[in-house]
Design an enzyme around this catalytic site. Structure first.
Site, PDB file in Angstrom:
ATOM      1  CG  ASN A  11      -1.705   1.226   1.430  1.00 53.76           C
ATOM      2  OD1 ASN A  11      -1.789   2.045   0.509  1.00 53.76           O
ATOM      3  ND2 ASN A  11      -2.322   1.382   2.596  1.00 53.76           N
ATOM      4  CE  LYS A  13      -0.155   3.365   4.688  1.00 51.25           C
ATOM      5  NZ  LYS A  13      -0.025   3.509   6.134  1.00 51.25           N
ATOM      6  CG  HIS A  97      -5.843   2.020   5.131  1.00 53.22           C
ATOM      7  ND1 HIS A  97      -5.398   3.015   5.977  1.00 53.22           N
ATOM      8  CD2 HIS A  97      -4.840   1.121   5.028  1.00 53.22           C
ATOM      9  CE1 HIS A  97      -4.159   2.714   6.354  1.00 53.22           C
ATOM     10  NE2 HIS A  97      -3.792   1.577   5.793  1.00 53.22           N
ATOM     11  CD  GLU A  99      -2.837   5.713   6.636  1.00 56.21           C
ATOM     12  OE1 GLU A  99      -2.810   5.759   5.396  1.00 56.21           O
ATOM     13  OE2 GLU A  99      -1.922   5.213   7.327  1.00 56.21           O
ATOM     14  CD  GLU A 167      -3.380  -2.261   7.476  1.00 53.45           C
ATOM     15  OE1 GLU A 167      -2.300  -2.526   6.961  1.00 53.45           O
ATOM     16  OE2 GLU A 167      -4.016  -1.217   7.233  1.00 53.45           O
ATOM     17  N   GLY A 173       2.688   2.565  10.733  1.00 48.78           N
ATOM     18  CA  GLY A 173       3.653   3.646  10.532  1.00 48.78           C
ATOM     19  C   GLY A 173       4.375   4.058  11.800  1.00 48.78           C
ATOM     20  CB  SER A 212       5.405  -1.432  11.973  1.00 52.87           C
ATOM     21  OG  SER A 212       5.011  -0.092  12.211  1.00 52.87           O
TER      22      SER A 212
HETATM   23  P1  PGA Z   1       2.882   0.563   7.600  1.00 55.56           P
HETATM   24  O1  PGA Z   1       1.407   0.736   6.985  1.00 55.56           O
HETATM   25  O2  PGA Z   1       3.434  -0.721   7.039  1.00 55.56           O
HETATM   26  O3  PGA Z   1       3.644   1.777   7.129  1.00 55.56           O
HETATM   27  O4  PGA Z   1       2.743   0.511   9.078  1.00 55.56           O
HETATM   28  C1  PGA Z   1       0.561  -0.364   6.804  1.00 55.56           C
HETATM   29  C2  PGA Z   1      -0.773   0.095   6.277  1.00 55.56           C
HETATM   30  O5  PGA Z   1      -1.280   1.123   6.727  1.00 55.56           O
HETATM   31  O6  PGA Z   1      -1.373  -0.549   5.387  1.00 55.56           O
END
Ligand code: PGA
Length: 250
Positions: A11, A13, A97, A99, A167, A173, A212
């Site tokens: 992903n 983003k 997601h 976000e 998640e 992140g 992460s």
């Molecule tokens: P990350 O994001 O690997 O940077 O923690 C994962 C995600 O939000 O899909």
């Protein structure tokens, strides 16, 4: 060990211009061309989708979008419909997601509408769920996941055309991964919950972990019984790190 085919998705983003997409894929495609026993998926930003579709044609890597709108067409300025995504060669779409839920006020109802129209257009759904740190610390994790699953998947959605991504929001992140034990515990719970909805089919459903994920922790995550793959943000932006995640060993 399970019979489920591992599923590793990037992903990106809001990252990568066209030339950065071009550069990444030119290096990445040959790097993973022999990994046939796993599904590999990349979700670039909308602007890079047509180019990525071109670069991924006839490869072992599938294309996904990071979001979609829940109508097929019409007066919805700025939105992208599932038909448009299917038309340019997207196979999957990430829906719900954290976000999107956090910064764009997506509710379970909106997520559910998106899942339904995406499926109608023939797109595979990568359906995201997860709890915040506060929800985890106050013992609400399972209750939150149950609500997101029941409301988000309401309407007899065939689980065979879907993967679930767990998640934990506190791990996205932040560099704080859930331990394999913590993730496995939740994944097993999610599969139980899905059994109530889908019976035996729940056993075939891929449940991804996200938050992460790195080349250093992927092997121990994938060693867990109910962890069938990963949704990778930060570590998917570099060819080397995403390629070594794709090439995890159990
Ligand atoms: P990350 O994001 O690997 O940077 O923690 C994962 C995600 O939000 O899909």
């Amino acid at each position: 060990m399970t019979m489920r085919k591992p599923f590793i998705a990037a992903n990106w983003k809001m990252n990568k211009t066209l030339s950065e997409t071009e550069e990444f894929l030119s290096q990445f495609v040959p790097e993973v061309k022999n990994e046939h026993d796993r599904d590999i998926v990349i979700a670039p930003p909308f602007t890079s989708l047509p180019l990525a579709a071109e670069k991924l044609r006839n490869t072992n890597i599938a294309l996904a979008s990071q979001d979609v709108f829940y109508e097929e067409k019409g007066a919805y300025t700025g939105e992208i419909s599932p038909l448009m995504l299917a038309d340019i060669g997207c196979k999957y779409v990430i829906i719900g997601h954290s976000e999107r839920r956090q910064f764009f006020s997506e509710t379970d109802e909106i997520v559910n509408k998106k899942v339904k129209t995406a499926k109608k257009a023939g797109l595979g759904v990568i359906f995201c769920i997860g709890e915040t740190l506060d929800e985890r610390e106050t013992g609400k994790t399972l209750e939150i996941l149950e609500r997101e699953i029941e409301k988000g998947l309401d309407g007899h959605i065939d689980p065979m055309e879907m993967v679930i991504a767990y998640e934990p929001i506190w791990a996205i992140g932040t560099g704080k991964t859930a331990t394999p034990g913590q993730a496995q515990e939740v994944h097993a719970y999610i599969r139980k919950k899905l059994e109530v909805l889908y019976g035996n089919k729940a056993d075939e459903l891929c449940i991804l972990y996200g938050g992460s994920v790195t080349p250093d922790n992927i092997d121990s995550l994938m060693a867990c019984n109910d962890i069938d793959g990963a949704l990778v943000g930060g570590a998917s932006l570099k060819v080397d790190s995403f390629a070594s995640i794709v090439k995890f060993r159990r």
